[in-house]
Motif scaffolding. Structure first.
Motif, mmCIF file in Angstrom:
data_model
loop_
_atom_site.group_PDB
_atom_site.id
_atom_site.type_symbol
_atom_site.label_atom_id
_atom_site.label_comp_id
_atom_site.label_asym_id
_atom_site.label_seq_id
_atom_site.Cartn_x
_atom_site.Cartn_y
_atom_site.Cartn_z
ATOM 1 N N SER A 225 -25.481 -4.575 -2.332
ATOM 2 C CA SER A 225 -24.664 -3.684 -3.197
ATOM 3 C C SER A 225 -23.778 -3.199 -2.324
ATOM 4 O O SER A 225 -22.133 -3.089 -2.790
ATOM 5 C CB SER A 225 -25.028 -3.065 -4.118
ATOM 6 N N PHE A 226 -24.172 -2.247 -1.191
ATOM 7 C CA PHE A 226 -23.686 -1.846 0.235
ATOM 8 C C PHE A 226 -22.615 -3.030 0.213
ATOM 9 O O PHE A 226 -20.849 -2.196 0.650
ATOM 10 C CB PHE A 226 -24.165 -0.962 0.939
ATOM 11 N N ALA A 227 -23.095 -3.832 1.082
ATOM 12 C CA ALA A 227 -21.728 -5.258 2.235
ATOM 13 C C ALA A 227 -20.912 -5.717 0.981
ATOM 14 O O ALA A 227 -19.670 -5.553 0.821
ATOM 15 C CB ALA A 227 -22.903 -5.908 2.093
ATOM 16 N N ALA A 228 -20.964 -5.350 -0.659
ATOM 17 C CA ALA A 228 -20.507 -6.373 -1.364
ATOM 18 C C ALA A 228 -19.634 -4.698 -2.010
ATOM 19 O O ALA A 228 -18.201 -5.558 -1.895
ATOM 20 C CB ALA A 228 -20.872 -6.150 -3.094
ATOM 21 N N GLY A 229 -19.734 -3.884 -1.814
ATOM 22 C CA GLY A 229 -18.812 -2.943 -1.634
ATOM 23 C C GLY A 229 -17.925 -2.659 -0.609
ATOM 24 O O GLY A 229 -16.528 -2.755 -0.797
ATOM 25 N N ALA A 230 -18.576 -2.956 0.188
ATOM 26 C CA ALA A 230 -17.361 -2.170 1.996
ATOM 27 C C ALA A 230 -16.777 -4.065 2.129
ATOM 28 O O ALA A 230 -15.591 -3.673 1.897
ATOM 29 C CB ALA A 230 -18.057 -2.403 3.145
ATOM 30 N N MET A 231 -16.791 -5.335 1.367
ATOM 31 C CA MET A 231 -16.104 -5.978 1.600
ATOM 32 C C MET A 231 -14.734 -6.198 0.680
ATOM 33 O O MET A 231 -13.884 -6.552 0.405
ATOM 34 C CB MET A 231 -16.707 -7.521 1.317
ATOM 35 N N ILE A 232 -15.036 -5.641 -1.236
ATOM 36 C CA ILE A 232 -14.078 -5.016 -1.845
ATOM 37 C C ILE A 232 -13.546 -4.056 -1.832
ATOM 38 O O ILE A 232 -12.177 -4.279 -2.095
ATOM 39 C CB ILE A 232 -15.398 -4.976 -3.412
ATOM 40 N N PHE A 233 -13.493 -2.898 -0.900
ATOM 41 C CA PHE A 233 -13.059 -1.968 -0.279
ATOM 42 C C PHE A 233 -12.180 -3.006 0.308
ATOM 43 O O PHE A 233 -10.777 -2.381 0.316
ATOM 44 C CB PHE A 233 -13.456 -1.522 0.805
ATOM 45 N N VAL A 234 -11.949 -4.247 1.087
ATOM 46 C CA VAL A 234 -11.741 -4.380 2.540
ATOM 47 C C VAL A 234 -10.514 -5.384 1.866
ATOM 48 O O VAL A 234 -9.699 -5.482 1.570
ATOM 49 C CB VAL A 234 -12.425 -5.537 3.323
ATOM 50 N N VAL A 235 -10.822 -6.171 0.817
ATOM 51 C CA VAL A 235 -9.782 -6.952 -0.016
ATOM 52 C C VAL A 235 -8.617 -5.646 -1.326
ATOM 53 O O VAL A 235 -7.823 -6.145 -0.976
ATOM 54 C CB VAL A 235 -11.007 -7.835 -1.408
ATOM 55 N N ILE A 236 -8.970 -4.973 -1.629
ATOM 56 C CA ILE A 236 -8.067 -4.414 -2.019
ATOM 57 C C ILE A 236 -7.260 -3.179 -1.035
ATOM 58 O O ILE A 236 -6.163 -3.464 -1.578
ATOM 59 C CB ILE A 236 -8.402 -3.090 -3.546
ATOM 60 N N GLU A 237 -7.633 -3.138 -0.326
ATOM 61 C CA GLU A 237 -7.353 -1.796 1.251
ATOM 62 C C GLU A 237 -6.381 -2.574 1.647
ATOM 63 O O GLU A 237 -5.343 -2.689 1.903
ATOM 64 C CB GLU A 237 -8.389 -1.325 1.298
ATOM 65 N N GLU A 238 -6.963 -4.048 1.814
ATOM 66 C CA GLU A 238 -5.937 -4.941 3.043
ATOM 67 C C GLU A 238 -5.418 -6.017 2.573
ATOM 68 O O GLU A 238 -4.456 -6.628 3.159
ATOM 69 C CB GLU A 238 -6.511 -5.073 4.353
ATOM 70 N N LEU A 239 -6.710 -6.772 2.754
ATOM 71 C CA LEU A 239 -6.580 -8.331 1.854
ATOM 72 C C LEU A 239 -4.960 -8.786 1.142
ATOM 73 O O LEU A 239 -4.122 -9.555 0.818
ATOM 74 C CB LEU A 239 -7.442 -9.159 2.239
ATOM 75 N N ILE A 240 -5.291 -8.324 0.283
ATOM 76 C CA ILE A 240 -4.033 -8.664 -1.374
ATOM 77 C C ILE A 240 -3.090 -7.700 -1.123
ATOM 78 O O ILE A 240 -2.112 -8.744 -1.124
ATOM 79 C CB ILE A 240 -4.837 -8.264 -2.784
ATOM 80 N N PRO A 241 -2.654 -6.605 -0.525
ATOM 81 C CA PRO A 241 -1.621 -5.774 -0.467
ATOM 82 C C PRO A 241 -0.447 -6.749 0.552
ATOM 83 O O PRO A 241 0.191 -7.295 0.657
ATOM 84 C CB PRO A 241 -1.473 -4.751 0.299
ATOM 85 N N GLU A 242 -1.345 -7.100 1.733
ATOM 86 C CA GLU A 242 -1.309 -8.389 3.025
ATOM 87 C C GLU A 242 -0.164 -8.810 2.737
ATOM 88 O O GLU A 242 0.613 -10.265 2.839
ATOM 89 C CB GLU A 242 -2.188 -7.892 3.951
ATOM 90 N N SER A 243 -1.352 -10.163 1.694
ATOM 91 C CA SER A 243 -0.834 -11.186 1.791
ATOM 92 C C SER A 243 0.550 -11.043 0.337
ATOM 93 O O SER A 243 0.686 -12.073 -0.321
ATOM 94 C CB SER A 243 -2.074 -11.508 0.417
ATOM 95 N N GLN A 244 0.463 -9.919 -0.329
ATOM 96 C CA GLN A 244 1.582 -10.101 -1.451
ATOM 97 C C GLN A 244 3.252 -9.660 -1.030
ATOM 98 O O GLN A 244 3.937 -9.104 -1.309
ATOM 99 C CB GLN A 244 1.490 -9.360 -2.586
ATOM 100 N N MET A 245 2.945 -9.454 0.876
ATOM 101 C CA MET A 245 3.993 -9.283 1.387
ATOM 102 C C MET A 245 5.510 -10.057 1.261
ATOM 103 O O MET A 245 4.866 -11.613 1.391
ATOM 104 C CB MET A 245 4.297 -9.143 2.569
#
Length: 271
Positions: A225-245
């Protein structure tokens, strides 16, 4: 035969092999800098969206769902490790995000996050990718470490699917690091070096994750679950915002949908 080999191999070694594979795919993606001088913004957004979709699907199908099932099978309260581990993983990445200097793609150096530093823009760009490779390596390491107590064909298939899925989305990530570095006036060789270097943290995190699980087996549902939370944080914090530029965001959304579907297919069919 392959399953038997895995069942009799040290889980730490399996975690190392798997994360070396994901690192190798990152290096393969980074090698695209030898063939292309630039990368189309639409293509970059699609690749980032794809990576986000893979990580979201992997977080549930490969990590949270097994964690809930393990706790339920042991007679515990299934939602406790899922919630506690998930939020802890997010908090861990939040602390790293606020501490380690880094710069997201497409931003000026004065927008760098973390502690203030005089490091070059190129180093800060690579560190941004390196940060979100930590939970990817950790997730794969924990999945293979879990085989020590549950080396069933389903568990083996799930771990392999996770490693393959993470590796699959690492290819565009490697390219997304190295090719933009060419615009920073790096030579192709140096841009490739930095691109593959962003993935070196995955074998380190993978081995550490496997060791942790083997040392404290009752923590396995929490570790997943820890690994899942860390990955979701990255997705929301970095990947999605950068992909929407940019003005055309549909392509990144489609990429995310395809990435999610591919990872779901891999996990359900193999695990």
């Amino acid at each position: 035969m392959k399953t038997e080999w895995i069942q009799h191999t040290d889980p730490i070694l399996l975690a190392l092999y798997a994360t070396l594979f994901t690192w190798g795919v990152t290096a393969s993606g980074a090698s695209m800098v030898f063939f292309f001088k630039s990368i189309n913004k639409r293509v970059l957004n699609a690749m980032l969206g794809f990576a986000a979709g893979v990580m979201i699907a992997a977080s549930f199908w490969s990590l949270l769902q097994p964690a809930i099932e393990m706790e339920e099978a042991s007679g515990g309260v299934p939602w406790i490790p899922a919630v506690v581990g998930f939020l802890s993983g997010g908090l861990f990445l939040f602390i790293i995000d606020k501490t380690l200097p880094h710069l997201h793609m497409g931003l000026e150096i004065d927008k760098a996050e973390g502690r203030k530093t005089g490091w070059q823009r190129s180093v800060l760009l690579v560190l941004a990718i390196t940060i979100h490779n930590i939970p990817e390596g950790l997730a794969v390491g924990v999945a293979f470490g879990a085989l020590a107590g549950n080396a069933t064909p389903e568990a083996i298939g799930g771990a392999i699917a996770l490693a393959f899925g993470i590796g699959l989305q690492n290819f565009p990530e490697g390219a997304a690091v190295s090719i933009p570095l060419r615009r920073e006036r790096f030579s192709r060789l140096k841009a490739f070096w930095y691109g593959q270097l962003s993935g070196i943290v995955e074998p380190i995190a993978g081995v550490l994750g496997a060791i942790l699980v083997l040392m404290i087996k009752p923590l396995l549902p929490y570790a997943l679950s820890f690994a899942a939370g860390a990955m979701i944080f990255v997705v929301i914090e970095e990947l999605i915002p950068e992909s929407q530029m940019g003005n055309e965001t549909d392509i990144s959304t489609i990429g995310a949908m395809i990435g999610f579907a591919v990872m779901m297919l891999l996990d359900v069919s193999l695990g």
